[in-house]
Design an enzyme around this catalytic site. Structure first.
Site, PDB file in Angstrom:
ATOM      1  N   CYS A  78      -1.850  10.501   0.534  1.00 30.62           N
ATOM      2  CA  CYS A  78      -1.747   9.114   0.079  1.00 30.62           C
ATOM      3  C   CYS A  78      -2.551   8.886  -1.194  1.00 30.62           C
ATOM      4  O   CYS A  78      -2.044   8.350  -2.179  1.00 30.62           O
ATOM      5  CB  CYS A  78      -2.221   8.181   1.188  1.00 30.62           C
ATOM      6  SG  CYS A  78      -2.436   6.496   0.661  1.00 30.62           S
TER       7      CYS A  78
ATOM      8  N   TYR B 172      13.280   7.680   0.157  1.00 29.45           N
ATOM      9  CA  TYR B 172      12.550   6.702  -0.638  1.00 29.45           C
ATOM     10  C   TYR B 172      11.760   7.334  -1.772  1.00 29.45           C
ATOM     11  O   TYR B 172      11.622   6.747  -2.843  1.00 29.45           O
ATOM     12  CB  TYR B 172      11.687   5.800   0.255  1.00 29.45           C
ATOM     13  CG  TYR B 172      10.352   6.355   0.689  1.00 29.45           C
ATOM     14  CD1 TYR B 172       9.210   6.111  -0.050  1.00 29.45           C
ATOM     15  CD2 TYR B 172      10.224   7.102   1.857  1.00 29.45           C
ATOM     16  CE1 TYR B 172       7.972   6.610   0.351  1.00 29.45           C
ATOM     17  CE2 TYR B 172       8.997   7.595   2.264  1.00 29.45           C
ATOM     18  CZ  TYR B 172       7.879   7.356   1.503  1.00 29.45           C
ATOM     19  OH  TYR B 172       6.663   7.848   1.902  1.00 29.45           O
TER      20      TYR B 172
ATOM     21  N   GLU C 148      12.247   6.149  -5.544  1.00 31.06           N
ATOM     22  CA  GLU C 148      11.101   5.554  -6.255  1.00 31.06           C
ATOM     23  C   GLU C 148      10.869   6.288  -7.574  1.00 31.06           C
ATOM     24  O   GLU C 148      10.660   5.656  -8.622  1.00 31.06           O
ATOM     25  CB  GLU C 148       9.840   5.629  -5.396  1.00 31.06           C
ATOM     26  CG  GLU C 148       9.875   4.674  -4.210  1.00 31.06           C
ATOM     27  CD  GLU C 148       8.667   4.784  -3.302  1.00 31.06           C
ATOM     28  OE1 GLU C 148       8.377   3.816  -2.585  1.00 31.06           O
ATOM     29  OE2 GLU C 148       8.007   5.841  -3.286  1.00 31.06           O
TER      30      GLU C 148
ATOM     31  N   HIS D 101       7.483 -23.784  -2.815  1.00 28.98           N
ATOM     32  CA  HIS D 101       8.403 -23.981  -3.920  1.00 28.98           C
ATOM     33  C   HIS D 101       7.671 -24.028  -5.254  1.00 28.98           C
ATOM     34  O   HIS D 101       6.571 -24.598  -5.313  1.00 28.98           O
ATOM     35  CB  HIS D 101       9.152 -25.306  -3.703  1.00 28.98           C
ATOM     36  CG  HIS D 101      10.172 -25.597  -4.748  1.00 28.98           C
ATOM     37  ND1 HIS D 101      11.379 -24.936  -4.797  1.00 28.98           N
ATOM     38  CD2 HIS D 101      10.143 -26.456  -5.801  1.00 28.98           C
ATOM     39  CE1 HIS D 101      12.063 -25.408  -5.835  1.00 28.98           C
ATOM     40  NE2 HIS D 101      11.339 -26.316  -6.458  1.00 28.98           N
TER      41      HIS D 101
ATOM     42  N   GLU E 218      10.999 -18.662  -0.570  1.00 29.70           N
ATOM     43  CA  GLU E 218      11.399 -19.865   0.168  1.00 29.70           C
ATOM     44  C   GLU E 218      12.781 -19.703   0.803  1.00 29.70           C
ATOM     45  O   GLU E 218      13.112 -20.367   1.783  1.00 29.70           O
ATOM     46  CB  GLU E 218      11.321 -21.125  -0.693  1.00 29.70           C
ATOM     47  CG  GLU E 218      12.286 -21.217  -1.843  1.00 29.70           C
ATOM     48  CD  GLU E 218      11.999 -22.462  -2.716  1.00 29.70           C
ATOM     49  OE1 GLU E 218      12.154 -23.570  -2.199  1.00 29.70           O
ATOM     50  OE2 GLU E 218      11.629 -22.309  -3.889  1.00 29.70           O
TER      51      GLU E 218
HETATM   52  P1  FAD Z   1      -2.269  13.610   4.736  1.00 26.20           P
HETATM   53  O1  FAD Z   1      -2.672  12.388   4.046  1.00 26.20           O
HETATM   54  O2  FAD Z   1      -1.182  14.430   4.164  1.00 26.20           O
HETATM   55  O3  FAD Z   1      -3.583  14.495   4.863  1.00 26.20           O
HETATM   56  C1  FAD Z   1      -3.571  15.797   5.384  1.00 26.20           C
HETATM   57  C2  FAD Z   1      -4.716  16.573   4.764  1.00 26.20           C
HETATM   58  O4  FAD Z   1      -4.903  17.784   5.474  1.00 26.20           O
HETATM   59  C3  FAD Z   1      -4.439  16.973   3.321  1.00 26.20           C
HETATM   60  O5  FAD Z   1      -5.499  16.541   2.502  1.00 26.20           O
HETATM   61  C4  FAD Z   1      -4.356  18.496   3.367  1.00 26.20           C
HETATM   62  O6  FAD Z   1      -4.845  19.105   2.191  1.00 26.20           O
HETATM   63  C5  FAD Z   1      -5.230  18.805   4.565  1.00 26.20           C
HETATM   64  N1  FAD Z   1      -4.944  20.077   5.228  1.00 26.20           N
HETATM   65  C6  FAD Z   1      -3.724  20.559   5.614  1.00 26.20           C
HETATM   66  N2  FAD Z   1      -3.880  21.716   6.291  1.00 26.20           N
HETATM   67  C7  FAD Z   1      -5.220  21.974   6.328  1.00 26.20           C
HETATM   68  C8  FAD Z   1      -6.006  23.011   6.904  1.00 26.20           C
HETATM   69  N3  FAD Z   1      -5.452  24.005   7.603  1.00 26.20           N
HETATM   70  N4  FAD Z   1      -7.350  22.974   6.742  1.00 26.20           N
HETATM   71  C9  FAD Z   1      -7.945  21.958   6.056  1.00 26.20           C
HETATM   72  N5  FAD Z   1      -7.247  20.938   5.510  1.00 26.20           N
HETATM   73  C10 FAD Z   1      -5.903  20.942   5.659  1.00 26.20           C
HETATM   74  N6  FAD Z   1       3.094   6.046   2.812  1.00 26.20           N
HETATM   75  C11 FAD Z   1       2.993   4.698   2.773  1.00 26.20           C
HETATM   76  O7  FAD Z   1       2.589   4.084   3.763  1.00 26.20           O
HETATM   77  N7  FAD Z   1       3.343   4.001   1.640  1.00 26.20           N
HETATM   78  C12 FAD Z   1       3.771   4.625   0.520  1.00 26.20           C
HETATM   79  O8  FAD Z   1       4.067   3.967  -0.477  1.00 26.20           O
HETATM   80  C13 FAD Z   1       3.855   6.042   0.524  1.00 26.20           C
HETATM   81  N8  FAD Z   1       4.245   6.703  -0.579  1.00 26.20           N
HETATM   82  C14 FAD Z   1       4.280   8.065  -0.577  1.00 26.20           C
HETATM   83  C15 FAD Z   1       4.679   8.728  -1.732  1.00 26.20           C
HETATM   84  C16 FAD Z   1       4.740  10.099  -1.768  1.00 26.20           C
HETATM   85  C17 FAD Z   1       5.146  10.799  -3.035  1.00 26.20           C
HETATM   86  C18 FAD Z   1       4.402  10.849  -0.599  1.00 26.20           C
HETATM   87  C19 FAD Z   1       4.478  12.347  -0.598  1.00 26.20           C
HETATM   88  C20 FAD Z   1       4.020  10.202   0.563  1.00 26.20           C
HETATM   89  C21 FAD Z   1       3.939   8.812   0.589  1.00 26.20           C
HETATM   90  N9  FAD Z   1       3.567   8.102   1.734  1.00 26.20           N
HETATM   91  C22 FAD Z   1       3.502   6.732   1.713  1.00 26.20           C
HETATM   92  C23 FAD Z   1       3.279   8.813   2.999  1.00 26.20           C
HETATM   93  C24 FAD Z   1       1.764   8.979   3.228  1.00 26.20           C
HETATM   94  O9  FAD Z   1       1.185   9.601   2.112  1.00 26.20           O
HETATM   95  C25 FAD Z   1       1.519   9.788   4.477  1.00 26.20           C
HETATM   96  O10 FAD Z   1       2.201   9.206   5.561  1.00 26.20           O
HETATM   97  C26 FAD Z   1       0.039   9.871   4.833  1.00 26.20           C
HETATM   98  O11 FAD Z   1      -0.698  10.423   3.780  1.00 26.20           O
HETATM   99  C27 FAD Z   1      -0.153  10.713   6.097  1.00 26.20           C
HETATM  100  O12 FAD Z   1      -1.511  10.851   6.376  1.00 26.20           O
HETATM  101  P2  FAD Z   1      -2.009  12.114   7.209  1.00 26.20           P
HETATM  102  O13 FAD Z   1      -3.459  11.867   7.502  1.00 26.20           O
HETATM  103  O14 FAD Z   1      -1.113  12.400   8.327  1.00 26.20           O
HETATM  104  O15 FAD Z   1      -1.857  13.359   6.223  1.00 26.20           O
END
Ligand code: FAD
Length: 461
Positions: free
Chosen positions: A41, A176, A180, A433, A438
């Site tokens: 994110c 999406y 986007e 308004h 609205e």
């Molecule tokens: P992540 O945020 O992906 O975090 C996982 C972390 O784990 C990463 O930092 C990774 O490096 C780390 N990791 C992985 N494996 C290991 C390991 N073995 N050891 C140590 N670290 C590890 N969501 C919205 O709500 N609104 C939006 O507008 C939106 N836009 C997006 C746009 C894009 C381009 C993308 C790709 C996603 C978007 N999302 C959006 C989705 C959102 O980013 C994810 O749903 C959210 O980040 C999920 O959080 P998470 O904690 O599951 O994983």
């Protein structure tokens, strides 16, 4: 005795929240992150994307200004300056994430981690720690199709670090993220082609809204090719030659695959710990985010419930409250409002028209109009709003908006829909308004009635 009460793998939206709250609740917590703190994110998802959306909107703002009496001088756009500004902001946010973890007393390991058994984590440098509980919050990663020359393309991971913006861009996908980026790159001056294997875009969203947005994207100059796939890519400089499944070829300086995301489970040692995957490759969890192995939990995109930042955060919070707060808490995945930052933007909550119609008789209220600021600007793009109302119960089952500030609007509508507001509750609310919003409380007559009544449904009609 364990080294930690909790070891979190992955410092993204879900992992950071779970680690911080668990530590605040008194647990001894460690977190491992292999890339950057803040996760998808913050580093290469929602946040940098929204910054790029803001940047891309200036081209239409400059064009629209004339209608309001402004003379705008010659404008020029500098991709490198934008990326540098974005990088500085992301660095700042990453710092905040790290500091908040440290302040909460969470031990930080900036390394990859994997499980060696249900209570042991091994870091990339070979150090091992034991933990009473392990939380997997490793998120997802872009999925790339298996086609010749795919290595000449990039994904959303790399797009934020491009050195320059090529003249012609091919975006592959209809979800999406693809839509986007089509708007972003088009707004920043690239010639964009959006290619999808389906005839439409935004599967899973309300069909009428998706069609409305696709028409608007086309009207803004984006080429759309539906029902087609990339067959192979011949790498070239400055442009690649892209061969399509229908025999056409395209030239593009940049090919971006936004062809879905898959849970990040590779090399995590799940087998060693006995953690089971669900059919689609996500970690299987129960309503409390617990896997089949009692000491191992998982939250966020790696569980593929709803791939959204606020959902991952809710799941992380619920995990901490359940395991360390003595309050068993389920993350609520029902009626989650969300936005798509296409241009025009989408805000959506609740059921789509098709989903609502499958449940019974539904009144569909629609309003399509030119937003006020488009009129002097000479912009023909229309705004579309929809309310789906259960004909008998009167509950608003869904609300879908396509147009300026739809994302901002849907947050408030989401409260009403989540509370089970009826159409009459909407109507009893006095309009603000003059706004576009609205319309949400002034739609008087249904545009159509869809779905079948309970009696017809029981009779198979
Ligand atoms: P992540 O945020 O992906 O975090 C996982 C972390 O784990 C990463 O930092 C990774 O490096 C780390 N990791 C992985 N494996 C290991 C390991 N073995 N050891 C140590 N670290 C590890 N969501 C919205 O709500 N609104 C939006 O507008 C939106 N836009 C997006 C746009 C894009 C381009 C993308 C790709 C996603 C978007 N999302 C959006 C989705 C959102 O980013 C994810 O749903 C959210 O980040 C999920 O959080 P998470 O904690 O599951 O994983």
């Amino acid at each position: 005795m364990f080294d930690y009460d909790l070891f979190v793998i992955g410092a993204g939206s879900g992992g950071v929240r779970a680690a911080r709250i668990s530590a605040q609740l008194g647990a001894k917590v460690a977190i491992a992150e292999e890339f950057r703190f803040g996760g998808t994110c913050v580093i290469r998802g929602c946040v940098p994307k929204k910054l790029l959306v803001y940047a891309s909107k200036f081209s239409t703002a400059f064009a629209d200004a004339k209608g309001f009496g402004w003379t705008v001088g010659e404008s020029a756009f500098d991709w490198r300056a934008l990326i540098a500004a974005k990088d500085a902001e992301i660095d700042r946010l990453e710092g905040i994430y790290r500091t908040n973890l440290e302040r909460a007393g969470v031990a930080i390991h900036a390394q990859r981690a994997r499980l060696t058994d249900s209570h042991t984590v091994e870091l990339a440098d070979g150090t091992r720690f034991t933990a009473k509980h392990i939380l997997i919050a490793t998120g997802g990663r872009p999925f790339l199709p298996d086609i010749p020359g795919v290595e000449h393309g990039i994904t959303s991971n790399e797009i934020f670090d491009l050195k320059q913006l090529p003249e012609r861009v091919l975006l592959v996908g209809g979800g999406y993220i693809a839509c986007e980026f089509a708007g972003i790159l088009n707004g920043l001056g690239a010639k964009v082609t959006l290619l999808n294997r389906r005839p439409a875009i935004l599967r899973g969203f309300d069909e009428e809204i998706a069609t409305h947005v696709l028409d608007a994207l086309k009207a803004r100059g984006i080429d759309f090719i539906g029902n087609t796939e990339v067959a192979r890519i011949e790498g070239g400089t400055p442009e690649h030659t892209v061969h399509l499944s229908d025999g056409q070829t395209l030239q593009a300086g940049l090919v971006v695959f936004a062809t879905g995301r898959v849970p990040n489970t590779g090399g995590l040692g799940l087998d060693a710990a006995g953690v089971r995957l669900a059919a689609g490759g996500a970690i299987a969890v129960d309503a409390y985010s617990q896997t089949g192995v009692p000491s191992v939990y998982a939250v966020g995109d790696v569980t593929d419930r709803l791939q959204l930042t606020p959902v991952a955060i809710r799941e992380g919070q619920a995990f901490a409250e359940t395991v360390f707060g003595g309050r068993p808490t389920r993350a609520d995945h029902a009626t989650v409002a969300t936005a798509v930052f296409t241009q025009p933007e989408i805000g959506t909550v609740g059921l789509t028209e098709a989903e609502a119609a499958a449940q019974g008789e539904v009144e569909v209220y629609t309003a399509a109009f030119r937003p006020m600021d488009h009129i002097l600007a000479g912009r023909n793009e229309r705004m579309l709003m929809k309310l789906l109302v259960a004909r008998e119960a009167r509950t608003v089952l869904g609300c879908h908006i396509a147009g300026p500030n739809a994302g901002e609007m849907i947050q408030s509508v989401g409260i009403a829909v989540k509370m089970g507001a009826t159409k009459e509750d909407f109507d009893a609310t006095v309009a603000v308004h003059p706004t576009a919003a609205e319309e949400l409380v002034t739609m008087k007559t249904p545009t159509r009635i869809v779905g079948c009544s309970a009696v017809q449904a029981a009779a198979g009609g």
